[in-house]
Write a protein that holds these residues in place. Structure first.
Motif, short mmCIF file in Angstrom:
data_model
loop_
_atom_site.label_atom_id
_atom_site.label_comp_id
_atom_site.label_asym_id
_atom_site.label_seq_id
_atom_site.Cartn_x
_atom_site.Cartn_y
_atom_site.Cartn_z
N LYS A 197 0.83 -1.21 0.00
CA LYS A 197 0.00 0.00 0.00
C LYS A 197 0.86 1.25 0.00
O LYS A 197 0.57 2.22 -0.71
CB LYS A 197 -0.93 -0.01 1.21
N PRO A 216 -7.25 -1.24 0.40
CA PRO A 216 -7.38 -2.07 1.60
C PRO A 216 -6.10 -2.07 2.42
O PRO A 216 -4.99 -1.91 1.89
CB PRO A 216 -7.66 -3.48 1.03
N SER A 217 -6.24 -2.24 3.73
CA SER A 217 -5.08 -2.28 4.62
C SER A 217 -4.44 -3.67 4.65
O SER A 217 -3.31 -3.83 5.09
CB SER A 217 -5.49 -1.88 6.05
N ARG A 218 -5.15 -4.68 4.19
CA ARG A 218 -4.61 -6.05 4.16
C ARG A 218 -3.58 -6.18 3.04
O ARG A 218 -3.32 -5.24 2.30
CB ARG A 218 -5.75 -7.04 3.93
N GLN A 219 -2.99 -7.38 2.96
CA GLN A 219 -2.08 -7.68 1.86
C GLN A 219 -2.81 -7.53 0.53
O GLN A 219 -3.88 -8.10 0.32
CB GLN A 219 -1.55 -9.12 1.99
N THR A 221 -3.64 -7.64 -3.58
CA THR A 221 -3.56 -8.58 -4.68
C THR A 221 -3.39 -7.78 -5.97
O THR A 221 -3.65 -6.57 -6.00
CB THR A 221 -4.84 -9.42 -4.78
N ASP A 224 -6.43 -5.84 -6.70
CA ASP A 224 -6.56 -4.62 -5.90
C ASP A 224 -5.82 -3.47 -6.57
O ASP A 224 -6.32 -2.34 -6.65
CB ASP A 224 -5.98 -4.83 -4.49
#
Length: 383
Positions: A197, A216-219, A221, A224
């Motif tokens: 990010k 998104p704050s997650r890992q 893709t 994304d």
């Protein structure tokens, strides 16, 4: 399946440097192996001993290693059919043309193997320019590229268990494919973002405030990143329209092209290069604040040609009020060479545009008909 003998291969081990032929094969369980049969010279003695080591996987992009494919050897050339093998460790592209059993190491502008197309783009590491191969993931005004690289690593616990029946093979490690993702804005240099990010926001610094809540704050893709690219392109569509309008404004283009000439005597030396100039169009349509954005110590009169031409331009439509960056490519061609024109590969990093809109490139060609010992591109360095 029969093993496939390939080429001389160099492996760097802890105490041994081995030079020998490698074999890539698949066993009846579907496991792919790479075996190196080599005579190894030990660093501590003058003697050589036979050495055989095995790795899980392969250094190559495909299995079977050789695949039917297509290559384009230069930017203006046509695609040629040939058998290809792509080494992800060395980035070597190996080619066998029909009717010729010889294996050639080539550096094409693009090639397609196993329905995947790779393009040779300029990139840089620690300020040093080089060219490597990328595969397109998403196309548009802003592109997402992917690069692949194989590295030898130790086996993990699960892989140790899976291969416990292969003790007689002397397995030394496994080839793992490392995937990196790059953003390319317009014709700028690809910029590493991977699935981070922070790196993504750095690449889109001009729209970071608007994009940050949408990431998104997650890992992340690859999908994304594509979603973020689409949002970014929609936010900058107005800028792109302005860019296209000024670049296609016929009077501006025609007048500028007529005023920029190849510096005297430089073309005859086989010297070519690219210059980036920045300028403003004020509310009255006057061109002001002309500066050189690329290294101004490139020499040979390239920068002065571009700067003088811009400073001599008449006013343009005030509707084009804004800040611009103009790339000018001085290309060199020798009719005695079959490779075509020499086009500069150096490009200005995005962070040196200073928020300017990048215009379409102006090309100033120079053609000679007599042989020249050597040609070279000049760029300079940032002070």
């Amino acid at each position: 399946m029969k093993p496939l003998n390939l080429l001389l291969f160099t492996l760097l081990l802890v105490t041994v440097k081995a030079h020998g032929q490698i074999t890539v094969y698949q066993d009846e369980k579907g496991q792919i192996f790479t075996t190196s049969d080599a005579y190894a010279a030990r660093q501590t003695t003058a003697t050589a001993s036979y050495n055989k080591v095995t790795f899980l996987g392969s250094p190559f992009f495909t299995f079977p290693v050789w695949q039917e494919g297509k290559v384009q050897l230069d930017q203006s050339g046509k695609e040629l059919d040939c058998q290809l093998a792509y080494n992800l460790v060395t980035s070597d592209v190996l080619c066998r043309f029909a009717g010729d059993s010889a294996v050639k190491v080539i550096t094409p502008e693009r090639f397609t193997i196993n329905n995947t197309t790779f393009v040779r783009l300029q990139n840089s590491i620690a300020g040093l320019a080089y060219r490597t191969y990328f595969s397109i993931v998403h196309t548009g005004p802003t592109k997402l590229w992917m690069s692949l690289n194989n590295q030898i690593e130790p086996r993990n616990g699960a892989e140790e268990i899976k291969t416990r029946y292969y003790k007689d093979l002397n397995i030394q490690g496994i080839y793992r494919t490392k995937t990196k993702y790059y953003i390319q804005k317009g014709e700028g240099e690809p910029r590493l973002v991977n699935l981070s990010k922070k790196l993504l926001l750095d690449a889109f610094a001009d729209q970071a405030a608007a994009l940050e809540p949408k990431i998104p704050s997650r890992q992340l893709t690859p999908n994304d990143i594509i979603d973020v690219i689409n949002v970014y392109d929609s936010l900058t569509v107005a800028d792109r329209k302005s860019l296209a309008h000024l670049s296609k404004e016929e009077l501006f283009k025609r007048t500028l092209q007529a005023k920029i000439t190849y510096p005297g005597g430089v073309g005859k030396q086989g010297i070519y290069g690219r210059v980036y100039a920045g300028f403003d169009v004020d509310s009255q349509g006057a061109i002001k604040n002309v500066v050189i954005l690329s290294p101004d110590n490139v020499g040979f009169g390239f920068t002065s040609e571009v700067k003088n031409a811009l400073e001599m331009l008449a006013t343009v439509d005030p509707a084009f009020n804004g800040k611009y960056a103009l790339p000018v490519a001085f290309t060199y061609a020798n009719t005695k060479e079959k490779s075509g024109a020499h086009v500069p590969i150096n490009r200005l990093p995005d962070d040196r545009l200073g928020g300017r809109q990048l215009l379409e490139e102006v090309v100033v060609p120079y053609v000679v008909t007599t042989p020249i010992t050597a040609s070279r591109e000049v760029w300079g360095y940032y002070k």
